[in-house]
Write a protein that holds these residues in place. Sequence first.
Motif, PDB file in Angstrom:
ATOM      1  N   ASP A 177     -83.890 -61.875 -46.979  1.00 45.95           N
ATOM      2  CA  ASP A 177     -82.773 -61.835 -46.025  1.00 45.95           C
ATOM      3  C   ASP A 177     -82.139 -60.466 -45.845  1.00 45.95           C
ATOM      4  O   ASP A 177     -81.562 -60.180 -44.795  1.00 45.95           O
ATOM      5  N   THR A 178     -82.226 -59.576 -46.858  1.00 46.18           N
ATOM      6  CA  THR A 178     -81.501 -58.301 -46.791  1.00 46.18           C
ATOM      7  C   THR A 178     -82.357 -57.165 -47.338  1.00 46.18           C
ATOM      8  O   THR A 178     -83.045 -57.341 -48.347  1.00 46.18           O
ATOM      9  N   SER A 179     -82.296 -56.014 -46.690  1.00 43.99           N
ATOM     10  CA  SER A 179     -83.013 -54.837 -47.197  1.00 43.99           C
ATOM     11  C   SER A 179     -82.048 -53.674 -47.366  1.00 43.99           C
ATOM     12  O   SER A 179     -80.996 -53.612 -46.718  1.00 43.99           O
ATOM     13  N   ILE A 180     -82.423 -52.752 -48.253  1.00 45.03           N
ATOM     14  CA  ILE A 180     -81.646 -51.529 -48.477  1.00 45.03           C
ATOM     15  C   ILE A 180     -82.569 -50.347 -48.210  1.00 45.03           C
ATOM     16  O   ILE A 180     -83.652 -50.250 -48.796  1.00 45.03           O
ATOM     17  N   VAL A 181     -82.147 -49.461 -47.309  1.00 47.15           N
ATOM     18  CA  VAL A 181     -82.990 -48.368 -46.831  1.00 47.15           C
ATOM     19  C   VAL A 181     -82.219 -47.057 -46.907  1.00 47.15           C
ATOM     20  O   VAL A 181     -81.038 -47.001 -46.550  1.00 47.15           O
ATOM     21  N   LEU A 182     -82.874 -46.002 -47.364  1.00 45.36           N
ATOM     22  CA  LEU A 182     -82.264 -44.676 -47.391  1.00 45.36           C
ATOM     23  C   LEU A 182     -82.461 -43.998 -46.040  1.00 45.36           C
ATOM     24  O   LEU A 182     -83.588 -43.831 -45.574  1.00 45.36           O
ATOM     25  N   ALA A 183     -81.365 -43.607 -45.396  1.00 41.57           N
ATOM     26  CA  ALA A 183     -81.441 -42.880 -44.128  1.00 41.57           C
ATOM     27  C   ALA A 183     -81.715 -41.410 -44.410  1.00 41.57           C
ATOM     28  O   ALA A 183     -81.253 -40.854 -45.403  1.00 41.57           O
TER      29      ALA A 183
ATOM     30  N   LYS B  23     -79.439 -63.553 -50.943  1.00 39.18           N
ATOM     31  CA  LYS B  23     -80.200 -64.181 -52.028  1.00 39.18           C
ATOM     32  C   LYS B  23     -81.342 -63.290 -52.498  1.00 39.18           C
ATOM     33  O   LYS B  23     -81.558 -63.122 -53.687  1.00 39.18           O
ATOM     34  N   ARG B  24     -82.068 -62.731 -51.553  1.00 43.95           N
ATOM     35  CA  ARG B  24     -83.194 -61.861 -51.901  1.00 43.95           C
ATOM     36  C   ARG B  24     -83.002 -60.505 -51.226  1.00 43.95           C
ATOM     37  O   ARG B  24     -82.662 -60.430 -50.053  1.00 43.95           O
ATOM     38  N   VAL B  25     -83.228 -59.433 -51.997  1.00 43.37           N
ATOM     39  CA  VAL B  25     -82.958 -58.081 -51.512  1.00 43.37           C
ATOM     40  C   VAL B  25     -84.226 -57.234 -51.633  1.00 43.37           C
ATOM     41  O   VAL B  25     -84.828 -57.146 -52.706  1.00 43.37           O
ATOM     42  N   LEU B  26     -84.618 -56.633 -50.525  1.00 45.65           N
ATOM     43  CA  LEU B  26     -85.793 -55.768 -50.476  1.00 45.65           C
ATOM     44  C   LEU B  26     -85.354 -54.313 -50.584  1.00 45.65           C
ATOM     45  O   LEU B  26     -84.507 -53.852 -49.816  1.00 45.65           O
ATOM     46  N   CYS B  27     -85.909 -53.581 -51.555  1.00 44.27           N
ATOM     47  CA  CYS B  27     -85.522 -52.183 -51.773  1.00 44.27           C
ATOM     48  C   CYS B  27     -86.723 -51.258 -51.637  1.00 44.27           C
ATOM     49  O   CYS B  27     -87.798 -51.540 -52.197  1.00 44.27           O
ATOM     50  N   ASN B  28     -86.539 -50.149 -50.929  1.00 43.59           N
ATOM     51  CA  ASN B  28     -87.556 -49.112 -50.905  1.00 43.59           C
ATOM     52  C   ASN B  28     -87.528 -48.334 -52.218  1.00 43.59           C
ATOM     53  O   ASN B  28     -86.541 -48.366 -52.956  1.00 43.59           O
ATOM     54  N   GLU B  29     -88.587 -47.586 -52.464  1.00 46.71           N
ATOM     55  CA  GLU B  29     -88.703 -46.870 -53.738  1.00 46.71           C
ATOM     56  C   GLU B  29     -87.975 -45.529 -53.743  1.00 46.71           C
ATOM     57  O   GLU B  29     -87.888 -44.892 -54.800  1.00 46.71           O
ATOM     58  N   ASP B  30     -87.463 -45.076 -52.608  1.00 50.26           N
ATOM     59  CA  ASP B  30     -86.848 -43.748 -52.563  1.00 50.26           C
ATOM     60  C   ASP B  30     -85.317 -43.791 -52.586  1.00 50.26           C
ATOM     61  O   ASP B  30     -84.661 -42.816 -52.241  1.00 50.26           O
ATOM     62  N   LEU B  31     -84.744 -44.920 -52.994  1.00 53.22           N
ATOM     63  CA  LEU B  31     -83.283 -45.044 -52.980  1.00 53.22           C
ATOM     64  C   LEU B  31     -82.636 -44.154 -54.041  1.00 53.22           C
ATOM     65  O   LEU B  31     -83.219 -43.926 -55.106  1.00 53.22           O
ATOM     66  N   PRO B  32     -81.407 -43.665 -53.798  1.00 55.48           N
ATOM     67  CA  PRO B  32     -80.731 -42.776 -54.746  1.00 55.48           C
ATOM     68  C   PRO B  32     -80.032 -43.515 -55.885  1.00 55.48           C
ATOM     69  O   PRO B  32     -79.288 -42.901 -56.655  1.00 55.48           O
ATOM     70  N   CYS B  33     -80.215 -44.826 -55.981  1.00 57.43           N
ATOM     71  CA  CYS B  33     -79.596 -45.606 -57.054  1.00 57.43           C
ATOM     72  C   CYS B  33     -80.622 -46.597 -57.594  1.00 57.43           C
ATOM     73  O   CYS B  33     -81.638 -46.872 -56.954  1.00 57.43           O
ATOM     74  N   CYS B  34     -80.353 -47.123 -58.756  1.00 59.77           N
ATOM     75  CA  CYS B  34     -81.276 -48.057 -59.397  1.00 59.77           C
ATOM     76  C   CYS B  34     -80.916 -49.489 -59.008  1.00 59.77           C
ATOM     77  O   CYS B  34     -79.919 -50.045 -59.487  1.00 59.77           O
ATOM     78  N   CYS B  35     -81.732 -50.075 -58.158  1.00 57.92           N
ATOM     79  CA  CYS B  35     -81.440 -51.433 -57.691  1.00 57.92           C
ATOM     80  C   CYS B  35     -81.684 -52.488 -58.766  1.00 57.92           C
ATOM     81  O   CYS B  35     -81.325 -53.656 -58.577  1.00 57.92           O
TER      82      CYS B  35
END
Length: 220
Positions: A117-123, A78-90
Amino acid sequence: MSKEAILNQVRESLQARGAKNPHSFPEPLYTSPMKITQENLLAEYIQNQIANKSEVYESSKENLIVTLGEILDKLKAKRVLCNEDLPCCCEDLKGKFKVELYTQSVDKCKEEIFGIDTSIVLARCGIANLGIIGLSSNINAPRLSSLVTNNCIFLLERKNIVENLYLGVEFIKNYEKERAKSEVLPTNIIFVAGPSRTADIELQTVFGVHGPRHTFVVLY
């Protein structure tokens, strides 16, 4: 007596006696104590990452949003947390999910962030012989983004997979030095081996106590 004065006296004494350093430092007999069982680092990494209970998806930089959408649908996110350094436009995910950029201090968004509930992180890198993810925290990638949510999706570029932990640490150190144009290292270098898990006194494994309950790795 100062440290330097003591060391000078030791040096002078050794020189006067013509003594040599009795310690030798032979070359190591191996460069990596863990055997690579697959034909290449990518196959080794995928095998070990799956063994660590992460789900692995293969994608490309152009199709990241599509792959992320599939995973988020599967999770019923439902809700997605994105960091600012991701290689795609969330922003492209906003049609179906509520996307929030992690741009504030946790002190200012504590009530909000712990409800996501969910986050997206660049490794930064992947360690092939352990099947783990290497991360570093900085202003564009706060440490909590990989800890606070129930689900975490890691994006990993294939070319950033290295053989062992030593090479992973060196990779992250060089990444941060280049990013910050400084020799100062980040406050955190983190290695993630799949979902958070622990065991109680009866040896029953419990997932999600100290971090995400479900982890996904998207290779691009």
